[in-house]
Scaffold this motif. Structure first.
Motif, PDB file in Angstrom:
ATOM      1  N   SER A 197      33.483  44.190  12.225  1.00  0.00           N
ATOM      2  CA  SER A 197      34.880  44.354  11.836  1.00  0.00           C
ATOM      3  C   SER A 197      34.980  45.093  10.506  1.00  0.00           C
ATOM      4  CB  SER A 197      35.546  42.979  11.713  1.00  0.00           C
ATOM      5  OG  SER A 197      36.785  43.085  11.057  1.00  0.00           O
ATOM      6  N   GLY A 198      36.070  45.841  10.355  1.00  0.00           N
ATOM      7  CA  GLY A 198      36.307  46.569   9.112  1.00  0.00           C
ATOM      8  C   GLY A 198      37.079  45.773   8.082  1.00  0.00           C
ATOM      9  N   ILE A 199      36.854  44.465   8.008  1.00  0.00           N
ATOM     10  CA  ILE A 199      37.586  43.593   7.086  1.00  0.00           C
ATOM     11  C   ILE A 199      37.445  44.087   5.647  1.00  0.00           C
ATOM     12  CG2 ILE A 199      37.597  41.281   6.058  1.00  0.00           C
ATOM     13  CD1 ILE A 199      36.971  40.153   8.810  1.00  0.00           C
ATOM     14  N   VAL A 200      38.558  44.134   4.944  1.00  0.00           N
ATOM     15  CA  VAL A 200      38.594  44.449   3.516  1.00  0.00           C
ATOM     16  C   VAL A 200      38.582  43.121   2.756  1.00  0.00           C
ATOM     17  CG1 VAL A 200      39.940  45.523   1.679  1.00  0.00           C
ATOM     18  CG2 VAL A 200      39.836  46.594   3.938  1.00  0.00           C
TER      19      VAL A 200
ATOM     20  N   GLY B 297      35.708  47.843   0.405  1.00  0.00           N
ATOM     21  CA  GLY B 297      35.697  48.188   1.817  1.00  0.00           C
ATOM     22  C   GLY B 297      34.275  48.183   2.335  1.00  0.00           C
ATOM     23  N   SER B 298      34.001  49.009   3.353  1.00  0.00           N
ATOM     24  CA  SER B 298      32.668  49.039   3.941  1.00  0.00           C
ATOM     25  C   SER B 298      32.469  50.338   4.702  1.00  0.00           C
ATOM     26  CB  SER B 298      32.468  47.850   4.888  1.00  0.00           C
ATOM     27  OG  SER B 298      33.444  47.863   5.917  1.00  0.00           O
ATOM     28  N   ALA B 299      31.202  50.719   4.845  1.00  0.00           N
ATOM     29  CA  ALA B 299      30.811  51.848   5.687  1.00  0.00           C
ATOM     30  C   ALA B 299      29.937  51.289   6.802  1.00  0.00           C
ATOM     31  CB  ALA B 299      30.050  52.892   4.880  1.00  0.00           C
TER      32      ALA B 299
ATOM     33  N   PHE C 258      25.603  48.204   8.092  1.00  0.00           N
ATOM     34  CA  PHE C 258      26.779  47.874   7.276  1.00  0.00           C
ATOM     35  C   PHE C 258      26.418  48.123   5.816  1.00  0.00           C
ATOM     36  CE2 PHE C 258      29.880  45.285   5.148  1.00  0.00           C
ATOM     37  CZ  PHE C 258      30.935  45.091   6.025  1.00  0.00           C
ATOM     38  N   GLN C 259      27.251  48.891   5.112  1.00  0.00           N
ATOM     39  CA  GLN C 259      27.009  49.224   3.701  1.00  0.00           C
ATOM     40  C   GLN C 259      28.328  49.195   2.931  1.00  0.00           C
ATOM     41  OE1 GLN C 259      25.232  53.029   5.459  1.00  0.00           O
ATOM     42  NE2 GLN C 259      24.428  53.047   3.373  1.00  0.00           N
ATOM     43  N   ILE C 260      28.226  49.266   1.616  1.00  0.00           N
ATOM     44  CA  ILE C 260      29.378  49.566   0.750  1.00  0.00           C
ATOM     45  C   ILE C 260      28.989  50.811  -0.028  1.00  0.00           C
ATOM     46  CG2 ILE C 260      30.947  48.756  -1.047  1.00  0.00           C
ATOM     47  CD1 ILE C 260      30.135  45.890  -0.321  1.00  0.00           C
TER      48      ILE C 260
END
Length: 682
Positions: free
Chosen positions: A222-225, A209-211, A193-195
Motif C-alpha cells: 500500500s502507498g500509505i503516507v 511517503g514511499s517508493a 519498498f524505499q523512502i
C-alpha cells in the motif's frame, strides 16, 4: 525596478510584482524545492546574463563512494540530491543516505553521518536519496541540542533525525534518533519498498511517503503516507491515498517530494498510480485518490480536497513532480494556487483552498479498446488555458533516420507495427507507443516559478516507449530483449515489457530535440520560449556533442538575476537567459549532474551548486561529487571548466562534430551495403 522595466512589464504589472515580493517570506534555500512550496526561485541577482561568463569553479567535493564502493554497487545508484543551505552549511545526502555538511565557501567537510545502509540488497528504484529536510523547533531553548534538525528517509525504510549543527542523531526522537515505519505486509524482497524523497515537515509534524517497485504484482504494498511527531518520533496519523471500495490493488504511493503550506496547516501530496501500472482489470473505476494532488491537514491527516489528473491509470502517468505553491495574477486578482506539472506535459493550476481548477479542465474522450478484462475510463482531464509543455503525438514521420533505409528497417518499422492512436492509447499485446514516455513531460525535477515576472519554467523529456502486454501463458518463459524492462504483474492475466525505442546507432528513435526547457506565461496561457538542453557529448560514440538535447528528469533553479540554471545528461551545468531562453554559459562537471541545482549567498558572494553523480539508468559515467561555482574574484580567470556559448570556436566545434557523425554514418552505411551484397551472392 530596473529588472522589471527591462522585461517590458507595464506599470500595473510592476505593482503586482512588488506586492508578490512583499508577501513572500525571507528566502533561503532551506528546502529541497528552495522553499517549502517548491518555487525553486531565488532573489539573488549578483550573477546576471551580463557577467555569467565570468563564473569559475569554487570547489568540487567527493563523497568517496566511488572509491569505497564496488563498481557493481555504484551501478545501482542515482545521485539526485539537492543540497540545503542551512546553519552556515551545505547539507545533502548521498545515494547511501550518508548525510554530509560542507563549508559553503570551500567545500571542506564539516561533519558526516552514515546510517550504514546495506549494499547487498537490490532496491527497486536503485540507491537514491533526493534530499533531506530542515526544521527548527521554536519551542526548544536556543542552545538545545537538536533545536534545528535534519530529517531523512532511507532506502531501508527508516526516518532519521539529526542535529543540523553536528550531525549527531537526536536521542529523543524514536529509538536513538530513528523510527522504522511498519510496512504492514511481507515484501517480495527487501528493496521492494524505499523512502527516496525528502520528508515534509510543518507544525511539528514530519510526513514521509514511499517508493515501491513497479509492475511486480497486483497486490503490491500500500502507498500509505505516514506522519510522526517531529520532536519525539511518535506516530501521529496515516493516510491511504487509494480508496479501496472492494478493488484489488496496491500502491498509489507518494514517491515524489511533497509541499507544505505552514500558514494553512496543509501538506500537498502528488500520488502515483495503483498496481500494476499497465493493466487495471481488477481495479475498476477511476481509482481515487491515485494520480491526484491531495491536500491533507498536516496535524491530523484529514482529507481537505483531492484533484485527479488521470483516471484509471494504465500508462504509469503518475504525478512525479512536487506541487508548486505560489501566488499568481489571474488577470482579475491575486490567487494562492497549487501548480502541478505532469508526465504528459500538462500543467494543472488549482485553487489552494478548494482544489478546483483556476482555469477550465475538460473531460475529453480518449482511445478505448483495452486488453481483455480491462475497464478504461472513457474520458481524461485536459487543461484548456495553459498549453501542454511538450508534444503529445508521434507518427512514423517522426521516426529518426540517419542511414539509408533505416526508417524502414528499424525505427519506422517499430512505429508502424505498434498501436498508436495518440495520448492515452491503451497498452496492448500488439505493442503500444506511449508518447510522452513514462519518464517524459516533467519528471521528479519539478518546475520553477518566478512570482515577480509570473513565469513558470520546466525541463521536459521527449522519448517513445513501446509497451507490450504478454499473456500469462507466455510470461513464464519470456526472455526480455536487451534494453527491455520486464514486469511479471503477478495476479494479472498479462505481464509487461517496456523499452525506450532506440535506433541501431544508439540514438532515440524520435526526432530531436529530446530535452527542452520551457517558459510559460501562466496568466496569458502562452509558451514564451523553448530551448534545447544538453548534447550527446557524454552519451554518443566518440563523444560527439550533437546539439539534440537529452531527456530531462532533473529540475532547474531560476534567479532574480535573470538566469535559469540546469544540469543535463551531459556533464555540464548550464545557464540560460530567463527572458529569451538563450543558452549563455556552460560549466564542465566531472560527470553529468542529473540533479537539481541550487544557489546561495555566502560572505557576499553568490554560489550555484549541483550534485554530479551521473545517471546509471541512462548509461552515463557514475560519480560522487558536489560542484559549486561563483563569479571570478580579482585576478582569477575563467578556466577550461567554464565557457560562454557565443565563442568563436563553438561553431567550428559543432561543424567538426557534424563531419565526424557523417563519417560514422558513411562507414556504417558501407558496412550495411557490403553485408547486403554478401547476402545477395549467397
Amino acid at each position: 525596478m530596473r529588472r522589471a522595466w527591462r522585461t517590458g512589464l507595464d506599470v500595473p504589472a510592476v505593482l503586482v510584482a512588488l506586492l508578490l515580493v512583499a508577501v513572500r517570506p525571507c528566502f533561503a534555500w532551506d528546502s529541497w524545492g528552495g522553499d517549502a512550496g517548491g518555487s525553486r526561485f531565488s532573489p539573488l541577482q549578483q550573477i546576471t546574463p551580463d557577467n555569467v561568463g565570468q563564473i569559475v569553479r569554487a570547489f568540487e567535493y567527493h563523497t568517496g563512494d566511488l572509491t569505497a564502493r564496488s563498481p557493481e554497487v555504484m551501478r545501482r545508484t542515482k545521485f539526485q540530491a539537492t543540497p540545503l543551505f542551512v546553519e552556515d552549511s551545505l547539507i545533502f545526502c548521498s545515494p547511501f543516505n550518508e548525510v554530509i555538511a560542507l563549508d559553503p565557501g570551500t567545500g571542506a567537510q564539516k561533519w558526516r553521518y552514515d546510517p550504514k545502509i546495506a549494499t547487498n540488497q537490490r532496491p527497486a528504484n536503485r540507491y537514491v536519496c533526493r534530499g533531506v529536510t530542515y526544521w527548527v523547533d521554536d519551542k526548544a531553548p536556543q542552545d538545545a541540542a537538536c533545536r534545528s534538525r535534519i530529517f531523512m528517509g532511507t532506502n531501508d525504510v527508516r526516518l532519521i533525525a539529526l542535529d543540523a549543527k553536528t550531525g549527531r542523531p537526536c536521542a529523543g526522537f524514536g529509538n536513538g534518533g530513528e523510527v522504522r515505519p511498519d510496512i504492514g505486509m511481507k515484501l517480495d524482497w527487501p528493496g521492494e519498498f524505499q523512502i527516496t524523497s525528502p520528508p515534509a515537515v510543518g507544525r511539528g509534524v514530519v510526513v514521509v511517503g514511499s517508493a515501491i517497485g513497479d509492475n511486480r504484482r497486483v497486490d503490491g504494498p500500500s502507498g500509505i503516507v505516514r506522519a510522526f511527531d517531529a520532536r519525539t518520533g511518535r506516530a501521529r496519523w496515516t493516510f491511504e491515498p487509494l480508496k479501496r471500495d472492494g478493488i484489488e490493488a496496491g500502491h498509489a504511493n507518494v514517491w515524489a517530494p511533497m509541499s507544505v503550506d505552514e500558514a494553512r496547516g496543509l501538506v500537498f501530496l502528488p500520488t502515483s498510480s495503483p498496481s500494476p501500472d499497465f493493466w487495471g482489470g481488477k481495479r475498476p473505476g477511476n481509482n481515487e485518490h491515485a494520480n491526484s494532488v491531495v491536500a491533507l491537514r498536516i496535524e491530523t491527516g484529514e482529507l481537505v480536497w483531492a484533484f485527479q489528473t488521470v483516471h484509471h491509470d494504465v500508462w504509469d502517468y503518475d504525478l512525479p513532480a512536487q506541487p508548486t505553491l505560489t501566488r499568481i495574477d489571474t488577470g482579475d486578482r491575486l490567487r494562492d494556487v497549487v501548480i502541478q506539472p505532469t508526465k504528459q506535459g500538462f500543467v494543472f493550476v488549482l485553487d489552494r483552498d478548494t482544489g478546483k481548477p483556476v482555469w477550465p479542465v475538460e473531460e475529453r474522450a480518449v482511445p478505448q479498446g483495452g486488453a481483455e478484462g480491462e475497464q478504461l475510463s472513457p474520458t481524461q482531464p485536459f487543461p484548456t488555458h495553459v498549453p501542454a509543455l511538450t508534444s503529445q503525438k508521434i507518427s512514423t514521420d517522426d521516426a529518426r533516420s540517419l542511414l539509408p533505409g533505416l526508417r524502414r528497417s528499424s525505427c519506422g518499422r517499430q512505429f508502424a507495427e505498434a498501436r498508436n492512436e495518440g495520448l492515452f492509447t491503451p497498452p496492448s499485446v500488439q505493442g503500444t507507443l506511449e508518447f510522452p514516455f513514462t519518464g517524459g513531460g516533467v519528471n521528479w525535477g519539478s518546475a520553477a516559478f518566478d512570482s515577480t515576472n509570473q513565469i513558470l519554467y520546466a525541463n521536459t523529456g521527449r522519448a517513445v516507449h513501446l509497451i507490450k502486454l504478454i499473456p500469462r501463458a507466455e510470461a513464464a518463459g519470456f526472455n526480455p530483449p536487451p534494453g527491455h524492462d520486464f514486469g511479471q504483474q503477478t495476479g494479472a492475466p498479462f505481464a509487461m515489457s517496456r523499452a525506450v525505442l532506440m535506433s541501431p546507432l544508439g540514438f532515440l528513435c524520435n526526432k530531436p530535440p529530446w530535452g527542452e526547457m520551457v517558459a510559460v506565461d501562466l496568466k496569458a496561457g502562452k509558451i514564451l520560449w523553448r530551448s534545447t538542453v544538453g548534447t550527446t557529448e557524454d552519451l554518443a560514440p566518440l563523444g560527439l556533442p550533437l546539439p539534440w538535447g537529452a531527456p530531462l528528469v532533473n529540475g532547474l533553479a531560476v534567479t532574480a538575476g535573470g538566469l535559469v540554471f540546469t544540469g543535463a545528461m551531459d556533464a555540464y551545468l548550464r545557464a540560460f537567459d530567463a527572458r529569451s531562453g538563450r543558452e549563455l554559459w556552460q560549466g564542465r562537471l566531472p560527470v553529468p549532474g542529473v540533479a537539481n541545482p541550487m544557489t546561495y549567498l555566502w560572505k557576499g558572494e553568490q554560489y550555484v551548486a549541483i550534485g554530479a553523480g551521473g545517471h546509471s539508468e541512462a548509461g552515463t559515467s557514475i560519480g560522487d561529487s558536489v560542484v559549486a561555482f561563483r563569479l571570478a574574484r580579482p585576478g582569477e580567470e575563467p578556466s577550461l571548466w567554464s565557457r560562454t556559448i557565443d565563442r568563436p570556436g563553438g561553431r567550428f566545434f559543432a561543424a567538426s562534430a557534424a563531419i565526424a557523425l557523417a563519417i560514422i554514418v558513411l562507414v556504417i552505411a558501407g558496412l550495411r551495403w557490403r553485408r547486403s551484397r554478401r547476402i545477395e551472392r549467397s
